[in-house]
Each structure stands twice: as C-alpha cells, then as structure tokens.
Motif scaffolding. Sequence first.
Motif, mmCIF file in Angstrom:
data_model
loop_
_atom_site.group_PDB
_atom_site.id
_atom_site.type_symbol
_atom_site.label_atom_id
_atom_site.label_comp_id
_atom_site.label_asym_id
_atom_site.label_seq_id
_atom_site.Cartn_x
_atom_site.Cartn_y
_atom_site.Cartn_z
ATOM 1 N N GLY A 59 -22.682 141.069 40.839
ATOM 2 C CA GLY A 59 -22.295 139.734 41.269
ATOM 3 C C GLY A 59 -23.507 138.891 41.622
ATOM 4 O O GLY A 59 -23.604 137.718 41.249
ATOM 5 N N TYR A 60 -24.452 139.479 42.357
ATOM 6 C CA TYR A 60 -25.677 138.769 42.728
ATOM 7 C C TYR A 60 -26.531 138.469 41.491
ATOM 8 O O TYR A 60 -27.091 137.380 41.362
ATOM 9 N N GLU A 61 -26.643 139.441 40.600
ATOM 10 C CA GLU A 61 -27.465 139.233 39.407
ATOM 11 C C GLU A 61 -26.855 138.168 38.498
ATOM 12 O O GLU A 61 -27.583 137.367 37.909
ATOM 13 N N ASP A 62 -25.530 138.157 38.396
ATOM 14 C CA ASP A 62 -24.869 137.145 37.572
ATOM 15 C C ASP A 62 -25.116 135.742 38.139
ATOM 16 O O ASP A 62 -25.377 134.789 37.392
ATOM 17 N N LEU A 63 -25.025 135.622 39.468
ATOM 18 C CA LEU A 63 -25.273 134.324 40.093
ATOM 19 C C LEU A 63 -26.724 133.904 39.892
ATOM 20 O O LEU A 63 -27.006 132.732 39.590
ATOM 21 N N LEU A 64 -27.637 134.829 40.039
ATOM 22 C CA LEU A 64 -29.051 134.515 39.855
ATOM 23 C C LEU A 64 -29.316 134.055 38.418
ATOM 24 O O LEU A 64 -30.044 133.085 38.185
ATOM 25 N N THR A 65 -28.724 134.741 37.463
ATOM 26 C CA THR A 65 -28.880 134.354 36.054
ATOM 27 C C THR A 65 -28.363 132.943 35.825
ATOM 28 O O THR A 65 -28.981 132.144 35.113
ATOM 29 N N ARG A 66 -27.238 132.664 36.443
ATOM 30 C CA ARG A 66 -26.657 131.329 36.297
ATOM 31 C C ARG A 66 -27.573 130.268 36.903
ATOM 32 O O ARG A 66 -27.754 129.181 36.337
ATOM 33 N N LEU A 67 -28.147 130.574 38.051
ATOM 34 C CA LEU A 67 -29.012 129.613 38.728
ATOM 35 C C LEU A 67 -30.301 129.344 37.960
ATOM 36 O O LEU A 67 -30.871 128.259 38.065
ATOM 37 N N THR A 68 -30.764 130.330 37.198
ATOM 38 C CA THR A 68 -31.994 130.116 36.423
ATOM 39 C C THR A 68 -31.802 129.018 35.382
ATOM 40 O O THR A 68 -32.785 128.407 34.939
ATOM 41 N N LYS A 69 -30.557 128.781 34.978
ATOM 42 C CA LYS A 69 -30.278 127.764 33.969
ATOM 43 C C LYS A 69 -30.068 126.377 34.577
ATOM 44 O O LYS A 69 -29.984 125.376 33.853
ATOM 45 N N LEU A 70 -29.969 126.309 35.902
ATOM 46 C CA LEU A 70 -29.671 125.044 36.564
ATOM 47 C C LEU A 70 -30.770 123.991 36.390
ATOM 48 O O LEU A 70 -30.465 122.831 36.087
ATOM 49 N N PRO A 71 -32.052 124.323 36.573
ATOM 50 C CA PRO A 71 -33.089 123.286 36.402
ATOM 51 C C PRO A 71 -33.053 122.627 35.019
ATOM 52 O O PRO A 71 -33.195 121.402 34.906
ATOM 53 N N ALA A 72 -32.841 123.426 33.975
ATOM 54 C CA ALA A 72 -32.772 122.857 32.620
ATOM 55 C C ALA A 72 -31.565 121.930 32.499
ATOM 56 O O ALA A 72 -31.644 120.866 31.856
ATOM 57 N N MET A 73 -30.441 122.300 33.108
ATOM 58 C CA MET A 73 -29.250 121.459 33.057
ATOM 59 C C MET A 73 -29.505 120.128 33.746
ATOM 60 O O MET A 73 -29.086 119.068 33.258
ATOM 61 N N LEU A 74 -30.217 120.147 34.863
ATOM 62 C CA LEU A 74 -30.522 118.912 35.582
ATOM 63 C C LEU A 74 -31.435 118.016 34.754
ATOM 64 O O LEU A 74 -31.273 116.786 34.749
ATOM 65 N N ARG A 75 -32.371 118.617 34.035
ATOM 66 C CA ARG A 75 -33.238 117.810 33.160
ATOM 67 C C ARG A 75 -32.444 117.218 32.002
ATOM 68 O O ARG A 75 -32.702 116.087 31.567
ATOM 69 N N GLN A 76 -31.456 117.958 31.511
ATOM 70 C CA GLN A 76 -30.602 117.440 30.441
ATOM 71 C C GLN A 76 -29.773 116.254 30.937
ATOM 72 O O GLN A 76 -29.562 115.281 30.199
ATOM 73 N N ILE A 77 -29.321 116.337 32.181
ATOM 74 C CA ILE A 77 -28.571 115.222 32.767
ATOM 75 C C ILE A 77 -29.452 113.975 32.827
ATOM 76 O O ILE A 77 -29.019 112.869 32.494
ATOM 77 N N THR A 78 -30.699 114.160 33.231
ATOM 78 C CA THR A 78 -31.632 113.032 33.269
ATOM 79 C C THR A 78 -31.809 112.426 31.883
ATOM 80 O O THR A 78 -31.823 111.198 31.723
ATOM 81 N N SER A 79 -31.924 113.274 30.878
ATOM 82 C CA SER A 79 -32.096 112.786 29.501
ATOM 83 C C SER A 79 -30.890 111.971 29.055
ATOM 84 O O SER A 79 -31.036 110.925 28.408
ATOM 85 N N LEU A 80 -29.696 112.442 29.387
ATOM 86 C CA LEU A 80 -28.489 111.714 29.012
ATOM 87 C C LEU A 80 -28.415 110.366 29.725
ATOM 88 O O LEU A 80 -28.054 109.348 29.127
ATOM 89 N N LEU A 81 -28.752 110.371 31.010
ATOM 90 C CA LEU A 81 -28.738 109.113 31.763
ATOM 91 C C LEU A 81 -29.765 108.133 31.204
ATOM 92 O O LEU A 81 -29.500 106.921 31.102
ATOM 93 N N ARG A 82 -30.922 108.632 30.828
ATOM 94 C CA ARG A 82 -31.968 107.770 30.258
ATOM 95 C C ARG A 82 -31.499 107.180 28.923
ATOM 96 O O ARG A 82 -31.727 105.998 28.634
#
Length: 274
Positions: A59-82
């Motif tokens: 459970g902890y490892e799955d959450l950690l794996t998911r969180l590693t993808k969060l920064p890239a998702m936030l950058r993608q959101i910025t790209s879409l907004l731009r």
Amino acid sequence: MSVVQSTSITKPYFQAEILPCVEGLTYKGYLLPPVNNMENVAVDYPDLVRKAALDSVKGYEDLLTRLTKLPAMLRQITSLLRQGIKEQVTYAKESLSQVDTSFERLQVDPEDSIFFSRFRDMSGSLGRRVVNRIQTSAFNLTKNEILPAFLELQNFLRYEYVPRVRSGPGISNIPDGDKFYLAAMKFHLGSDMSPEEVHQIGKEEVSRLKEGAIKVIEELGVNKTFRQFTDYLLSEPSQKFSSKQEALDMYRYRISEINEKLPTMFPKDILTGR
C-alpha cells in the motif's frame, strides 16, 4: 446471457458515456484542467493521499509510485493552461477565487506535508529497512519535487494565468463558447435540449415546489409567509439531524430503497457484473 446479448445491452450505455467526450474535444475543454473552485488538484490530490489505504508495505509503495508521477502531472497542467491562454480558452476569474489559497496551504515544512505525513508513522513491524527506505524516498520526493512543483504551478496561476483569464464569467466569452455550452449540456443531460428549455423546466419546477410548500404551510395552519417559513425551518433544531449516526441511518435507509428499485430499471447483468 451471451456475449452478443450483453454487448447489445451495454453498448448504448458505453456510447452515452464516451461519445459526448469525443465530440467535446472539438471545443477544447481539456484546456481547462482541474484548478478551479470546484475541481482543484491542490485539494483533490491531498484528499486522495489522505484517504489512501495504507495497511501493508505494498500500500505504501503503491502510493509512493503514484506520488512520483505527480510533479509531471502538475507540469502538464501548466502546459495546458498556457496553451489555453494562446487559444483564448481560459477560466473566468470567478472560477479561481479560492484557488491561490488552496495552493498556499500546501507550502509547509516537508515533515508536515500530507505527501510525507502519511509515511511518517509507518509501523516498525513492516521491517525497519523497508520503512527507512520508503520514508526517505517519500521525504525527498515531497521536499525536492512535489512541493516545488505545486509552488511553480501556483506562481504560474498567480502571475501569468489570472491576469489573462477571459473577460467575463460566462463560457460564451471564449471562441465558440455557445457551442461549448451546448456540448457540456449534452454531456450532463444526455440530450439535445436547448438552454432555454432547461431554464424553463427549472422555472416550472421551482414554481411547483413553492406551490407545494405554500400548501403545506396552509395545512399546518402556520401564520407565516413562504420566506418566513423557510427561515424557520433552517433555524429549527427538530429539522436537523441530532447525531452523525442518525444521518448515516437515514442515508442507509434511502440507499436500500434505491437498491430495491434498481432491478426494475437496469438488466441484472449490469447490476451484478455477470
């Protein structure tokens, strides 16, 4: 039930879900990612982490794996907004009034961040080496990647995006905004009703409900106007749940009533997954 029969039943449901989304791509709703007062990655993602089931190492490892993808998702959101700024498909300032505050709340010491705190209290029974490894990774990820990525998106919204939002609150203020609105209505209503038709239905329903309420007031013999009576109900203790358990019991009862009626509306295999 055969595969052919099952497909003939499920196909209309699938089409009703997917076709409005495909058609909606024409109007570029994807340039309005979740950074508004109703849907906000700075609120929804911390809630997701807060509610994650963490009862095992996996459970902890799955959450950690998911969180590693969060920064890239936030950058993608910025790209879409731009890109939205370039194509004049942006939010209205009214849709963003609470967003900056929600991002600001995330900028805390990494030790206190929800993105690390869920890992901070891992049980030693999971294995000290494993716990140390996961905690160290979660802390470094939170400090060096997640919080800076949220801050970067916050600054973009604050200094670049908000000054360039559309001129008014209505979606009609973007290119083809009227068509965007109709596509959104079709997605939510599943029909081709016009805005005027929907508005008229709303007016009629409000009128019907008000007439029913006035009739109840008269039957009760209460000497109050409609407004006075509604204000009274809002302040009357007997009209509120007395406890959390009472509220839960009421909702469970309603759910059981709904479940009893579902078989009359949907085929059995849709409800059971068989």
